[in-house]
Enzyme design. Structure first.
Site, PDB file in Angstrom:
ATOM      1  N   GLN A 205       4.237 -11.029   7.050  1.00  0.00           N
ATOM      2  CA  GLN A 205       4.805 -10.001   7.924  1.00  0.00           C
ATOM      3  C   GLN A 205       3.791  -9.633   9.000  1.00  0.00           C
ATOM      4  OE1 GLN A 205       3.363  -6.932   7.965  1.00  0.00           O
ATOM      5  NE2 GLN A 205       2.176  -6.957   6.076  1.00  0.00           N
TER       6      GLN A 205
ATOM      7  N   SER B  14       1.932  -4.156  11.549  1.00  0.00           N
ATOM      8  CA  SER B  14       0.891  -3.238  12.009  1.00  0.00           C
ATOM      9  C   SER B  14       0.057  -3.825  13.137  1.00  0.00           C
ATOM     10  CB  SER B  14      -0.047  -2.896  10.856  1.00  0.00           C
ATOM     11  OG  SER B  14       0.637  -2.195   9.864  1.00  0.00           O
TER      12      SER B  14
ATOM     13  N   SER C 118      -0.100  -9.352   5.501  1.00  0.00           N
ATOM     14  CA  SER C 118      -0.225  -9.876   4.137  1.00  0.00           C
ATOM     15  C   SER C 118       0.167 -11.351   4.092  1.00  0.00           C
ATOM     16  CB  SER C 118       0.677  -9.096   3.183  1.00  0.00           C
ATOM     17  OG  SER C 118       0.331  -7.743   3.210  1.00  0.00           O
TER      18      SER C 118
ATOM     19  N   GLU D 276      12.931  -2.999   1.934  1.00  0.00           N
ATOM     20  CA  GLU D 276      11.580  -3.141   1.411  1.00  0.00           C
ATOM     21  C   GLU D 276      11.249  -1.996   0.461  1.00  0.00           C
ATOM     22  OE1 GLU D 276       8.628  -3.155   4.478  1.00  0.00           O
ATOM     23  OE2 GLU D 276       7.034  -3.767   3.119  1.00  0.00           O
TER      24      GLU D 276
ATOM     25  N   ASN E 280       2.410   6.287   1.491  1.00  0.00           N
ATOM     26  CA  ASN E 280       3.096   7.292   0.674  1.00  0.00           C
ATOM     27  C   ASN E 280       3.189   8.639   1.390  1.00  0.00           C
ATOM     28  OD1 ASN E 280       3.400   5.246  -1.100  1.00  0.00           O
ATOM     29  ND2 ASN E 280       2.471   6.300  -2.859  1.00  0.00           N
ATOM     30  N   GLU E 281       2.297   8.873   2.360  1.00  0.00           N
ATOM     31  CA  GLU E 281       2.427  10.114   3.147  1.00  0.00           C
ATOM     32  C   GLU E 281       3.711  10.059   3.973  1.00  0.00           C
ATOM     33  OE1 GLU E 281      -0.484   8.495   2.766  1.00  0.00           O
ATOM     34  OE2 GLU E 281      -1.363  10.078   1.527  1.00  0.00           O
TER      35      GLU E 281
END
Lengths: 366, 379
Positions: free
Chosen positions: B125, B128, B160, B244, B360-361
């Site tokens: 992917q 970012s 990744s 995802e 997670n934020e």
């Protein structure tokens, strides 16, 4: 696999919510805590009319037959509205009476439990919840002073020291009976309490110390406790989830309207994330509860109890923190839910007892 | 309401179990994040695909078994219980493929999916960028129109699998003049070995090249590798992000098997009291995740969409995975420091969970704003 509520189940939940919303439970709860059961009795009767207690009573005794999923849904609503009284104990008592070899007690007592005319309590240990107002007081306790190791535990300091009173182990409203004691257990229809209630952290849970030696009418020396105790655990867990859901709802509403630094405090990330964590914990408890209601295995019920009570308690801590000082007052209604989240954590299966059950589960565990 | 599987589903489960018993390597493969391990895992994908076990929920036309979501859940339980290898094709299978099913053309599906299913093409992917992490819409890599396609320029990072993968997918800015940052983005697939691409592997915490930086200098991408309409990339990517974070990135089977292994380890070590609660909580968490997923799958099969609830899921499994693997390392005592155990590999992998697929934020913000209705504020 269709792990979804059906339309009837959703309608049942909705109708109970409407009934309880209209009932103004905070007033009922505060009266109950003072020993005035008038409002509570009236509400009990409406709950019975809605079929709640019939869900634990077999059809021959005017019930609907044991319906664990519907009971779970009902108890989530009872918890959401913090309904007081020996709700769990009535369900467990009904199942216990229905399971006796002798059909006599069931015939005599169950129809009135299903209809809501009678309220039952059940103890397996040191306290009987709301024994003063219960019409049927079942005591399932060892005939003799408890196991020596348990008797060696110091008495709870605040407990009244009655002549014939001794600590009787981590059971009763404090937890389920330790395994392997069923043979030694006797089931009695106990007389009304002759002592005042012991103060509870949740004032609406009126705890009556049990006597050292069980007394009253002996029903059996081998009570079939497995299913009643599982149901007690399951419905306590469901109640806890409901308590947690309301604590979350009320806190979300509060942080939206409470303004500091010129903005609703609910727009601050530190506040949002605490509530998000509470939401996550509660949402993962719900499927465990419904799964446990379907399988009724010891492991699933213990997992549901621990998870629901942990989620509710965590939500209570968050609710208290985000309300600030107003949440710390007895006067503000939030306290009715905060204190219940704490009490239910140890009722009918402590976290430790639940973890033990899961760890000792066979293969396959789930 | 029930948790029962049909006779066909149980037969499918039994077939999967028996195939896995006969084929799962008895000696664990080398780490997926090394060149040697990557090749070994690619060969394993081919072996799975040979008997149509690599993508069981896909249509048979692309190498699947039409087993549906329920079949996938059962297969995953068996797969992880059998101790089968990690899936090197996961990025493509769980991120790109759902996008192609929803937004791709028939030509794209026929061309891209079969080699993805067999491991012949492994996908990375490319979301970012150095200046666009959680605020992904601020990305600056661009695609300029050229004859018959697009020219990609810019820099992607934390990609990744890109160190050894064949192709990548991501978002590029095709129209820099739009009012809002998430407008004017286009979803593209590109070849990691095309002229103009420089892949610089990045060593993760334990030194293994699990991800990479991508430098793109006028890399040509033909029109046939644009997914959906140019300029619609954000909407399309968010549907991928939904997948995802949703049901299929981490299966319950993975954690049920890991929790059972943790229990075995605990017992082997003499059931020490200091980890008792954590082991019990790992068992319970796996069951909670399984039943949560079954509930979500039932809603999905009933025609509902999985929306922001998938953020609940992502926070849960990523934190669960760390707690579980930390417990295992604590149980190993002195051996817990050793980097070449399966638990160490799992632990290092788990540490990334709260960071990728939307931190997670960000997930907690989504839960708070979209599920609880709290007001938007500054991040």
């Amino acid at each position: 696999m269709r792990f979804l509520l059906d339309p009837e189940q959703r309608a049942f939940t909705g109708s109970l919510d409407a009934l309880l919303t209209a009932a103004d439970t905070p007033t009922v709860i505060r009266d109950w805590a003072r020993g005035d059961h008038t409002g509570g009795r009236a509400l009990w009767s409406r709950l019975a009319d809605a079929g709640v207690f019939a869900l634990a009573v077999p059809e021959p005794y005017d019930g609907l037959g044991l319906r664990p999923v519907e009971l779970t849904l009902a108890f989530i609503e009872l918890g959401r509205h913090a309904v007081p009284g020996p709700l769990v104990e009535t369900v467990a008592a009904a199942t216990l009476l229905a399971g006796l070899d002798d059909p006599g007690p069931a015939k005599r007592l169950l129809p009135a439990l299903a209809s809501g005319e009678s309220v039952a309590t059940l103890t397996t240990g040191g306290y009987a919840l709301d024994a003063d107002m219960a019409d049927i007081r079942l005591s399932a306790r060892p005939a003799l002073p408890a196991h020596p190791a348990l008797s060696a535990r110091p008495a709870l300091s605040a407990r009244p020291a009655f002549e014939d009173e001794a600590p009787s182990g981590p059971t009763g409203v404090q937890g389920a009976a330790p395994p392997g004691t069923a043979e030694a257990t006797q089931l009695h229809l106990a007389p009304p309490p002759d002592t005042p209630p012991h103060p509870s952290l949740d004032p609406a849970r009126r705890l009556f110390p049990t006597h050292h030696s069980p007394r009253g009418e002996l029903l059996t020396t081998a009570p079939p406790l497995t299913t009643p105790l599982l149901l007690a655990r399951l419905t306590t867990a469901a109640q806890a989830l409901g308590v947690g859901l309301t604590l979350l709802d009320r806190t979300v509403a509060y942080v939206k309207q409470r303004t500091q630094f010129g903005a609703p405090i609910g727009s601050f990330q530190a506040v949002k994330h605490q509530l998000a964590d509470a939401k996550i914990a509660l949402e993962f408890a719900r499927p465990l509860l419904l799964g446990a209601a379907l399988t009724l295995t010891e492991s699933d019920v213990a997992a549901a109890k621990l998870t629901a009570c942990t989620a509710a308690y965590r939500t209570a801590r968050t609710a208290l923190q985000l309300h600030g000082a107003i949440g710390y007052t007895a006067e503000y209604d939030l306290s009715l839910w905060l204190t219940k989240a704490r009490a239910l954590r140890t009722a009918w299966g402590t976290p430790d007892a639940c973890r033990s059950t899961v760890l000792s589960g066979g293969d396959p565990r789930w | 309401m029930d948790l029962a599987f049909t006779r066909e589903e149980e037969a499918f489960r039994a077939e999967a179990r028996s195939w896995l018993r006969a084929h799962v390597p008895t000696v664990p493969l080398p780490s997926l994040e090394t060149e040697e391990g990557f090749a070994a895992h690619r060969a394993w994908e081919a072996e799975l695909a040979e008997d149509r076990w690599s993508v069981v929920n896909w249509p048979a036309a692309y190498g699947g078994r039409d087993a549906g979501l329920t079949g996938w859940l059962l297969f995953e339980e068996e797969y992880h219980a059998a101790g089968a290898p990690g899936r090197v094709g996961q990025n493509g299978i769980s991120l790109l493929a759902p996008t192609l099913f929803d937004h791709g053309t028939e030509e794209q599906r026929a061309r891209v999916l079969p080699p993805m299913a067999s491991g012949r093409t492994v996908w990375a992917q490319a979301w970012s960028e150095p200046e666009a992490g959680s605020d992904l819409a601020s990305l600056r890599s661009k695609a300029l129109r050229t004859d018959g396609g697009w020219l990609l320029s810019g820099q992607k990072t934390w990609s990744s699998r890109a160190a050894f993968a064949d192709r990548a997918f991501g978002l590029f800015r095709t129209d820099p003049d739009m009012e809002k940052p998430h407008q004017g983005l286009t979803y593209l697939m590109f070849d990691l070995r095309a002229p103009g691409v420089t892949v610089r592997p990045i060593a993760r915490l334990d030194g293994k090249p699990a991800f990479a930086e991508l430098f793109l200098d006028e890399v040509f991408v033909p029109d046939e590798d644009v997914i959906g309409e140019p300029g619609q990339g954000w909407r399309i990517a968010m549907s991928t992000a939904g997948n995802e974070r949703g049901l299929m990135l981490r299966s319950p089977g993975r954690y049920l098997a890991a929790a059972d292994r943790l229990l075995d380890l605990w017992r082997t070590q003499g059931s020490p009291a200091f980890t008792r609660d954590r082991v019990a909580d790992a068992l319970i968490g796996a069951r909670a995740y399984q039943l949560f997923t079954h509930a979500a799958a039932s809603r999905f099969l009933d025609g509902e969409t999985i929306g922001p609830e998938s953020s609940l899921n992502k926070v849960f499994w990523s934190e669960y995975d760390i707690a579980l693997t930390e417990t295992a390392l604590d149980l190993l005592g002195e051996e817990g420091e050793s980097a070449d155990t399966d638990w160490a590999e799992r632990y290092v992998f788990a540490l990334a969970g709260p960071l990728y697929a939307g931190t997670n934020e960000i997930q907690r913000d989504i839960v708070a704003e979209r599920l609880l209705g709290l007001p938007k504020g500054r991040r």
